[in-house]
Design a protein around this motif. Sequence first.
Motif, PDB file in Angstrom:
ATOM      1  N   GLU A  17       0.834  -1.212   0.000  1.00 48.72           N
ATOM      2  CA  GLU A  17       0.000   0.000   0.000  1.00 48.72           C
ATOM      3  C   GLU A  17       0.864   1.256   0.000  1.00 48.72           C
ATOM      4  OE1 GLU A  17      -4.093   1.322   2.191  1.00 48.72           O
ATOM      5  OE2 GLU A  17      -2.588   0.335   3.434  1.00 48.72           O
ATOM      6  N   ALA A  20       2.341   1.370  -3.782  1.00 46.53           N
ATOM      7  CA  ALA A  20       1.359   1.441  -4.881  1.00 46.53           C
ATOM      8  C   ALA A  20      -0.063   1.532  -4.313  1.00 46.53           C
ATOM      9  CB  ALA A  20       1.514   0.249  -5.804  1.00 46.53           C
ATOM     10  N   ASP A  22      -2.709   2.928  -5.250  1.00 45.47           N
ATOM     11  CA  ASP A  22      -3.817   2.800  -6.197  1.00 45.47           C
ATOM     12  C   ASP A  22      -4.160   1.340  -6.487  1.00 45.47           C
ATOM     13  OD1 ASP A  22      -4.002   5.540  -6.400  1.00 45.47           O
ATOM     14  OD2 ASP A  22      -2.836   5.654  -8.254  1.00 45.47           O
ATOM     15  N   TYR A  23      -3.284   0.436  -6.092  1.00 44.21           N
ATOM     16  CA  TYR A  23      -3.457  -0.981  -6.406  1.00 44.21           C
ATOM     17  C   TYR A  23      -3.667  -1.876  -5.185  1.00 44.21           C
ATOM     18  CZ  TYR A  23      -2.308   0.205 -11.130  1.00 44.21           C
ATOM     19  OH  TYR A  23      -2.348   0.765 -12.394  1.00 44.21           O
ATOM     20  N   GLU A  25      -4.592  -2.259  -0.795  1.00 43.76           N
ATOM     21  CA  GLU A  25      -5.067  -1.763   0.498  1.00 43.76           C
ATOM     22  C   GLU A  25      -4.871  -2.879   1.511  1.00 43.76           C
ATOM     23  OE1 GLU A  25      -9.200  -0.720   0.253  1.00 43.76           O
ATOM     24  OE2 GLU A  25      -8.809   1.061  -0.956  1.00 43.76           O
ATOM     25  N   LYS A  36      -7.011  -2.929  -7.840  1.00 47.00           N
ATOM     26  CA  LYS A  36      -7.023  -3.085  -9.297  1.00 47.00           C
ATOM     27  C   LYS A  36      -5.978  -4.137  -9.619  1.00 47.00           C
ATOM     28  CE  LYS A  36      -5.999   1.281 -10.223  1.00 47.00           C
ATOM     29  NZ  LYS A  36      -5.735   2.519 -10.972  1.00 47.00           N
ATOM     30  N   ASP A  43       2.154   2.567 -14.384  1.00 49.85           N
ATOM     31  CA  ASP A  43       2.263   2.203 -12.967  1.00 49.85           C
ATOM     32  C   ASP A  43       3.112   0.970 -12.712  1.00 49.85           C
ATOM     33  OD1 ASP A  43       0.557   4.335 -12.374  1.00 49.85           O
ATOM     34  OD2 ASP A  43      -1.233   3.066 -12.536  1.00 49.85           O
TER      35      ASP A  43
END
Length: 64
Positions: A17, A20, A22-23, A25, A36, A43
């Motif tokens: 997390e 990255a 955005d990818y 959690e 994602k 990315d």
Amino acid sequence: MKIIASRERCKGHGQCELFAPDYFEIDDQALVVVVKDDVAPADVAAVEDAVSHCPEVALRLQRV
């Protein structure tokens, strides 16, 4: 590229997390969730960093 995560191996360190967000959690069970799984070309470097910094080796990338 596609992200593959093993929740069984994850210990919730949160490095994925951090590198990255955005990818990845970390959920309320302290385990990785892939937000994602198809990585955009822009990315790739960030996601590769996240994968390489996972202390439990719970992440990998698969070329599709």
